[in-house]
Design a protein around this motif. Structure first.
Motif, PDB file in Angstrom:
ATOM      1  N   ALA A  18      27.226 -19.730  28.937  1.00  0.00           N
ATOM      2  CA  ALA A  18      27.504 -18.678  27.968  1.00  0.00           C
ATOM      3  C   ALA A  18      26.927 -17.365  28.496  1.00  0.00           C
ATOM      4  O   ALA A  18      26.062 -17.356  29.377  1.00  0.00           O
ATOM      5  N   GLN A  21      23.272 -17.064  28.731  1.00  0.00           N
ATOM      6  CA  GLN A  21      22.585 -17.900  29.717  1.00  0.00           C
ATOM      7  C   GLN A  21      22.636 -17.308  31.125  1.00  0.00           C
ATOM      8  O   GLN A  21      22.174 -17.925  32.076  1.00  0.00           O
ATOM      9  N   ARG A  55      21.264 -22.957  31.138  1.00  0.00           N
ATOM     10  CA  ARG A  55      22.394 -23.803  31.512  1.00  0.00           C
ATOM     11  C   ARG A  55      21.985 -24.775  32.625  1.00  0.00           C
ATOM     12  O   ARG A  55      21.510 -24.380  33.671  1.00  0.00           O
ATOM     13  N   THR A  72      25.760 -26.921  25.535  1.00  0.00           N
ATOM     14  CA  THR A  72      25.677 -26.000  24.407  1.00  0.00           C
ATOM     15  C   THR A  72      25.230 -24.620  24.872  1.00  0.00           C
ATOM     16  O   THR A  72      24.696 -24.450  25.965  1.00  0.00           O
ATOM     17  N   ASP A  73      25.433 -23.619  23.999  1.00  0.00           N
ATOM     18  CA  ASP A  73      25.043 -22.249  24.346  1.00  0.00           C
ATOM     19  C   ASP A  73      23.530 -22.052  24.320  1.00  0.00           C
ATOM     20  O   ASP A  73      23.036 -21.027  24.820  1.00  0.00           O
ATOM     21  N   ASP A  74      22.797 -22.991  23.725  1.00  0.00           N
ATOM     22  CA  ASP A  74      21.333 -22.925  23.740  1.00  0.00           C
ATOM     23  C   ASP A  74      20.754 -24.199  24.366  1.00  0.00           C
ATOM     24  O   ASP A  74      19.728 -24.713  23.934  1.00  0.00           O
TER      25      ASP A  74
END
Length: 365
Positions: free
Chosen positions: A69, A72, A96, A337-339
């Motif tokens: 993302a 990241q 990531r 995931t983005d986090d």
């Protein structure tokens, strides 16, 4: 702390489109930190070997990741190169690839360096796992054939938040396209043509009537699944369509496949397999129990032998004859995931598990 620093270094290197820099880093680290025989092959897989024995145990991972993302990706460094962002807080590393699976690669590298192996020990970090096992397949084609492997896959949903289990089986995935062909005609004279959509819907009905196989492993039931996911056909509202195609997502289980070919028995219908990621099942109970014993000794929780819903490079290795288990930093909802993040404590227990199994397997005969 060596594990944190190594994980941070690996995660910061972009590797979702080009894994070269990450592979070079792993190779250079192994050459600097170990006396192992280290190679990097033509596609970028890095493989190192040490110890001797009649049986080979491999610690297997991959250094490619899915696309990050925007949050990241860090700003460019002083040389103008983009890096991935890595952040440490509350006992976790965020970025990531922390969970899937550079953290486990770092743990495997350190375990490889520190272990006094019971036989020949290999550490392998592959490219292209996220795009169908490109690296693993190439390595196998080039003769990579360990007797046993612990795959440190960090994808989610095979362990809980406070325990690192050992997966002894996982599903595969077969993606298919079923194409129906007919004869075009004007819709005002529909009987002059053969409607490809009608043929396709008959094939859809046949797929829906199939019973996906299931298999019992480690006290769990791995259930196959068939899902029609896309359909496309026709050229105009007033034209009998000459072509219609639909896709099928099939989750496969070890040993059996759904009989999708029955849909192709219909007139004018063709079946094409677009992707086939193999399932995995460990058939060597002694090996699985030894890995479980190592995992138990590396944590305060009580890990179990479990199954996993997603395909990994263990499927390709298992298909080629390697006995595999999967043990990595699997925590609910982390991978892709983005986090994305990983617990540092979990990475430490993985590192210790890998070191223990390297020193316990193969057992003295």
């Amino acid at each position: 702390m060596a594990l944190i620093d190594l994980t941070r270094d690996l995660v910061s290197i972009p590797s979702h489109e080009d894994e070269t820099a990450a592979g070079d880093f792993v190779e250079q680290w192994l050459r600097r930190e170990t006396d192992a025989d280290v190679t990097q092959d033509s596609v970028g897989n890095v493989i190192a070997r040490k110890g001797t024995g009649d049986e080979t145990l491999a610690l297997v991972g991959h250094h490619d990741v899915v696309e990050p993302a925007a949050s990241q990706v860090a700003t460019a460094d002083e040389d103008g190169a983009t890096e991935y962002a890595v952040d440490e807080r509350d006992g976790r590393l965020y970025g990531r690839g922390t969970a899937d699976m550079k953290g486990a690669v770092a743990a495997a590298l350190l375990a490889f360096r520190d272990a006094d192996p019971a036989g020949e020990l290999v550490v392998a970090s592959f490219v292209g796992e996220e795009v169908g096992g490109v690296g693993a397949r190439h390595a196998i084609d080039e003769g990579f054939a360990p007797d046993y492997a612990v795959v440190g896959e960090g994808s989610t949903n095979y362990s809980g938040p406070d325990v690192t289990d050992v997966a002894v089986a996982h599903k595969g995935r077969r993606g298919s396209t079923i194409t129906a062909r007919g004869t075009a005609a004007h819709a005002s004279e529909a009987d002059a043509g053969e409607n490809a959509i009608y043929r396709a819907t008959a094939a859809v009905d046949r797929v829906r009537d199939l019973e996906p196989p299931s298999v019992d492993v480690a006290g769990e039931t791995l259930e196959g699944r068939l899902t029609v996911t896309e359909i496309e056909g026709g050229s105009a509202m007033n034209v009998v369509p000459a072509r219609c195609a639909f896709t099928v997502d099939e989750r496969t289980v070890p040993g059996e496949r759904a009989a999708i070919e029955r849909a192709a028995d219909l007139e004018g219908v063709e079946w094409t397999v677009d992707q086939d990621l193999p399932p995995m099942r460990c058939e060597d109970e002694a090996f699985a129990e030894t890995v479980l014993e190592a995992a138990t000794g590396a944590q305060t929780a009580e890990p179990e032998l479990v199954t996993k819903p997603h395909a990994t490079d263990a499927g390709w290795l298992s298909q080629a004859g390697t006995e595999c288990v999967i043990c990595g930093p699997s925590e609910p909802g982390e991978a892709h995931t983005d986090d994305e993040s990983v617990s540092i404590d979990v990475l430490e227990r993985c590192r210790e598990t890998y070191r223990r199994i390297a020193e316990q397997w193969p057992p003295a005969r």
